[in-house]
Design an enzyme around this catalytic site. Sequence first.
Site, short mmCIF file in Angstrom:
data_model
loop_
_atom_site.label_atom_id
_atom_site.label_comp_id
_atom_site.label_asym_id
_atom_site.label_seq_id
_atom_site.Cartn_x
_atom_site.Cartn_y
_atom_site.Cartn_z
N LYS A 159 4.91 87.05 34.82
CA LYS A 159 4.29 85.76 34.07
C LYS A 159 3.08 85.91 33.18
O LYS A 159 2.90 85.57 32.18
CB LYS A 159 4.70 84.62 34.78
CG LYS A 159 5.92 83.99 35.25
CD LYS A 159 5.81 82.71 35.73
CE LYS A 159 4.89 82.62 36.84
NZ LYS A 159 4.95 83.54 38.04
N THR A 167 1.42 88.68 32.65
CA THR A 167 1.55 89.57 31.56
C THR A 167 2.14 89.02 30.29
O THR A 167 2.01 89.37 29.08
CB THR A 167 2.25 90.90 32.12
OG1 THR A 167 1.51 91.22 33.39
CG2 THR A 167 2.29 91.97 31.00
N ARG A 203 -4.56 81.13 34.93
CA ARG A 203 -5.23 80.59 36.15
C ARG A 203 -6.25 81.66 36.53
O ARG A 203 -5.93 82.92 36.30
CB ARG A 203 -4.30 80.17 37.34
CG ARG A 203 -3.37 79.26 36.82
CD ARG A 203 -1.99 79.17 37.69
NE ARG A 203 -1.18 80.39 37.36
CZ ARG A 203 -0.34 81.05 38.31
NH1 ARG A 203 -0.20 80.36 39.36
NH2 ARG A 203 0.20 82.10 37.83
N LYS A 257 -0.15 91.44 46.01
CA LYS A 257 0.45 91.43 44.84
C LYS A 257 -0.54 91.75 43.75
O LYS A 257 -0.22 92.33 42.73
CB LYS A 257 0.53 89.71 44.47
CG LYS A 257 1.08 89.80 43.20
CD LYS A 257 1.47 88.08 42.69
CE LYS A 257 2.14 87.75 41.38
NZ LYS A 257 1.01 87.75 40.62
N ALA A 283 1.38 78.41 43.22
CA ALA A 283 2.35 77.08 42.92
C ALA A 283 3.09 76.72 44.24
O ALA A 283 3.84 75.91 44.41
CB ALA A 283 3.13 77.22 42.06
N PHE A 315 4.88 80.98 39.73
CA PHE A 315 6.30 81.45 40.21
C PHE A 315 7.32 81.12 39.37
O PHE A 315 7.30 80.85 38.12
CB PHE A 315 6.13 80.82 41.84
CG PHE A 315 5.31 81.60 42.69
CD1 PHE A 315 5.03 82.89 42.79
CD2 PHE A 315 4.45 80.62 43.40
CE1 PHE A 315 4.38 83.49 43.54
CE2 PHE A 315 3.51 81.43 44.42
CZ PHE A 315 3.37 82.58 44.19
N PHE A 328 11.48 96.96 31.59
CA PHE A 328 10.97 98.10 32.21
C PHE A 328 11.56 99.30 31.96
O PHE A 328 12.74 99.35 31.44
CB PHE A 328 11.20 97.70 33.85
CG PHE A 328 10.14 96.70 34.60
CD1 PHE A 328 9.38 97.24 35.54
CD2 PHE A 328 10.38 95.39 34.36
CE1 PHE A 328 8.45 96.34 36.17
CE2 PHE A 328 9.63 94.62 34.95
CZ PHE A 328 8.62 94.91 35.76
N TRP A 345 4.11 94.93 28.01
CA TRP A 345 3.17 95.76 28.91
C TRP A 345 2.89 96.90 28.42
O TRP A 345 1.77 97.41 28.50
CB TRP A 345 4.13 95.81 30.19
CG TRP A 345 3.40 96.61 31.43
CD1 TRP A 345 2.51 96.02 32.22
CD2 TRP A 345 3.49 97.98 31.60
NE1 TRP A 345 2.00 97.13 33.13
CE2 TRP A 345 2.73 98.21 32.71
CE3 TRP A 345 4.15 99.02 31.05
CZ2 TRP A 345 2.55 99.65 33.07
CZ3 TRP A 345 4.09 100.35 31.62
CH2 TRP A 345 3.22 100.61 32.54
#
Length: 570
Positions: A77, A79, A100, A111, A279, A307, A395, A423
């Site tokens: 999210k 990214t 954030r 993570k 969250a 999330f 991906f 990305w």
Amino acid sequence: MAVEKTIPSDIEIAQAARLEPIEAIAEKMGLGRDDIELYGDYMAKIKLEAIERLQDRPNARYVVVTAVTPTPLGEGKSTTTVGLGQAFHHMGKTAVIAIRQPSQGPTFGIKGGAAGGGYSQVVPMEQFNLHLTGDIHAITAANNLLAAMIDNHIYHGNALGIDPYSITWRRVLDVSDRELRNIVAGLGARSDGRPRQTGFDITVASEVMAILALTTSLRDMRERFGRIVIGHTYDKKPVTAEELRAAGAMTVLMKEAIKPNLLQTLERTPALVHAGPFANIAHGNSSVLADRIGIKAADFLVTEAGFGADIGAEKFFNIKCRTSGLRPDAAVVVATVRALKLHTGKYRVTPGRPLPEEMLQENPDDVYQGASNLRKQVENVRKHGVTPVICINHFATDYESEVEAIFTVARELGVRCALSNHWAEGGAGAVDLARAVAEAADEPSDFHFLYELERPIKEKIETIAREIYGAGEVTYDRVAERQIREYERNGFGHLPICMAKTHLSLTADPSVKGAPTGFTLPIREVRASVGAGFIYPLVGEMRTMPGLPSHPAAERVDIDLETGRVVGLF
């Protein structure tokens, strides 16, 4: 499957970037040198007076980025938020992103950081993911000052008559440390304090963080700190930080942290960074103040809700939008092939280990089956009257047939959908997504809240459980029943609900995938964050202090003593 090209690590990309002076980034937003306070060459804080100065400018289109229920690795999210913000510039539009500040818990845990990744990052990346301008440290200090004043008040005679067994205010620390979840404080000599059981939360779960995210001014923050309820007297009356005479000093500690931080993306899009993540145990959205600046500073303001849409977006709609008065024009629901395969329930993903080999095989049927979760999260956005757009975060391991399965689901739902390569390609790889979002944002909005504040606490909890999660019933432990009665008796029943629930499932069980229905949602405990302005139910075995994994990310982080550069940070 796409041909995988070699992409440097996130930190290598970030360290190779050519950044603009932060004054030039501020100028893109219509801010002058007098509106900012410099933190070096590439970071600044924005003075709150800028909000008033920008008021006559038109509002930007307001876009929130959310997602399917994520895997333990996250689905991109942050990214996507960065890539989408960059992509608007490729369309000849201006954009500001609002995200954030990451916690050092995930940064040094599982993570990783929250600066985005690849060629869609916020920079300088090292400062972003570590101390930034010290806001989280200020929150830790303000929170723990109040904790110290509570125990000190009791030690010196307890004039307010605080029942020590009723104290709900816990100390905080911004690292994951399971040993501190439950402790006994005050051991030793009598002068060392009164022994009592307590514990630590992670800083970003502190009510002080929630207040920072939801406050609208310095005065409002001071008043919210005063309303914090830390426990009760022996005759069941709430005790506030104002009564302990702590709120003023807390505000002083937070007087710089209240100012949003300004950084930039790799493509020099302005990035507002303010307030914290999580969250699942907090409301997981960046600050109202950052949005009030960004909404007047570009054609598009893109923000992120933590999330899946069942958690972060639900809280964005029903808590943050209530406070800010801003109304979203569109919502991006990020999905990945790997997440939808996981939602079949056939596979198990463990952080730090490679994905299961069979999960990497071409299987569009798995993607289509696992898209039950995507369907539910799109439905959750629509329940609030907001137009969704599905973003397929691409991906190199994805097969064309698997991507096409997601497009098929989007067509069945009647929802715009775009494949995005932000990305690997930065903003240029997200132009299709930006076009789809711009079209969605131009549609008439019918935004509305999920529930009315005047409803009883249980009714609001059960509305979220049924409508957003798909639960059949909600059960309450005896302590939760008692807490709800006390909050309504003390006049807190009108507050919105901030559910603390696992982010890995629509249920209370992180192992349950897809979009189950009819399950039972257990409420173990209910807390009141009166200063922040919400009721805070804990679902199942939810923890407010995470633990580190067997091989935390901190093991890989070091410094190159020859160059002074950080290494191993993603």
